[in-house]
Design a protein around this motif. Structure first.
Motif: not given
Lengths: 167, 245
Positions: A55, A121-123, A94, A119
């Motif tokens: 990641r 993802l929003a943090k 997202p 993938q």
């Protein structure tokens, strides 16, 4: 305090201290594995493995997001302030994914230094603001930018905010 | 000086005193939680980016706070029971475990529900969420351990040791978002400095946290009282109590 109580108190202190030491040393030794993602600086320094599922995370660079008109292909840069990394992604992002916001991508790093994500993802950050306050803040920023851009160095502030590419 | 401490160790005395506090605690928790929930869910402004989904914070944050604080209640009770051989402390420890487990589960569940629309996933194995899951397993472990011995003394000792070892996890959960890269955001409410949240959103959260503290105290007392009645069921004062009702 009675001597036997004192002894049992020492046992309690001993348990907590030893458990603390063990877990402390363990997490210190495993600190790189506990981190959820690599930063663009770590990738630039060659600390991240290539062709392996990893990641990466960082702020999505302003004006760097591009989307193909006929597919779900998209690309953007993430930055940690000192290095940037190009990420290619094909899929649905997202809702809270946005430029100037942090994102974490899962995927693998190619030899060309481009990250192919499976993938994204929003943090979310820890800030919470009502819409009116956010609007007012954005207007103040825009106003300031407008005042600056009327000067000779048009758009200079934007370039200054753009972290230098490291590859 | 130790008089009150030894008096507190008497289950009968504790039962009588706690009975007087219960209605006030119940009143405070109902008033605070209902007003905090109505204020937070109905009247606080929505978040600029998350919209209304941020409102889950009014359950998630208080539940997480009490899940962590409750662990210390349990561990300190375990230590007191171990050092002073105080029966009441063992009862408090056993009473705190299911309550803490429920709160930890609520924190994990509400986090997952919020995570899907915000992050894009229900679950991720980052340091904060994984250490919170460990906390849930610690609570469940203590519940299981407390029921797996035939003698109360061995059971209390084993539970106290596990509870004490587990205390290491609490600062890890709390600081995980600062020590490692995680998907979970850092703390909004800071011990030092202003919260990074608009006051209109923060005030109802504070009311909810206070309400959850009262609710925690209430349920802990109720659980402890049940435990007292069960363990002291053969004493005369419990028998008299049962007959008078």
């Amino acid at each position: 305090m009675k001597p036997e109580r004192k002894q049992r108190l020492l046992v309690v202190v001993f348990i907590v201290v030893v458990a603390g030491l063990v877990v402390g040393l363990l997490s210190y030794a495993l600190r790189e594995n506990i981190n959820l993602f690599y930063t663009p600086s770590q990738v630039a320094a060659g600390e991240a493995p290539t062709h392996q599922q990893i990641r990466v995370g960082g702020m999505v660079v302003t004006d760097s997001f591009q989307r193909a008109s006929d597919s779900l292909e998209s690309s953007f840069f993430v930055s940690d302030g000192s290095a940037t990394l190009l990420i290619h992604y094909s899929g649905i992002l997202p809702d809270l994914f946005a430029e100037d916001e942090a994102a974490v991508a899962t995927g693998s790093l190619g030899d060309d230094g481009v990250f192919i994500a499976q993938q994204v993802l929003a943090k979310h950050d820890e800030e919470y603001t009502p819409p009116e306050v956010a609007d007012a803040m954005q207007q103040a920023i825009d106003k300031k930018a407008k005042a600056e851009s009327t000067g000779a160095q048009q758009g200079e502030s934007k370039i200054r905010n753009m972290p230098e590419a490291s590859y | 000086m130790w008089q009150w401490f030894h008096k507190l160790g008497s289950p009968r005395w504790f039962y009588q005193i706690s009975g007087r506090v219960l209605p006030w605690l119940a009143l405070a928790s109902v008033v605070l939680i209902v007003s905090g929930a109505v204020w937070g869910l109905g009247f606080a402004p929505e978040d600029a980016r998350q919209g209304n989904s941020f409102r889950i914070i009014y359950i998630h944050v208080p539940a997480s706070f009490l899940a962590l604080a409750g662990y210390y209640v349990m561990a300190v009770a375990g230590a007191v029971g171990m050092i002073w051989k105080m029966k009441l402390a063992d009862m408090v420890m056993v009473a705190a475990a299911p309550l803490g487990a429920a709160l930890t589960f609520i924190a994990l569940f509400t986090g997952a529900v919020w995570g899907k629309p915000t992050w894009g996933t229900y679950w991720i194995w980052d340091a904060r969420i994984t250490s919170m899951l460990v906390l849930l397993f610690l609570y469940i472990g203590i519940i299981a351990l407390s029921r797996s011995f035939s003698t109360r003394e061995t059971s209390a000792r084993a539970c106290a040791i596990l509870a004490l070892v587990g205390t290491v996890n609490i600062p890890i959960i709390y600081k995980s978002v600062d020590w490692w890269y995680t998907l979970h955001q850092p703390a909004t409410i800071k011990l030092t400095g202003a919260p990074s949240m608009h006051p209109d959103m923060f005030k109802p959260l504070l009311v909810m946290i206070l309400g959850f503290y009262c609710f925690y105290a209430l349920v802990l007392l109720l659980n402890t009282r049940t435990e007292i009645l069960q363990r002291e069921s053969r004493t005369t004062w419990v028998k008299q109590l049962a007959q008078s009702k």
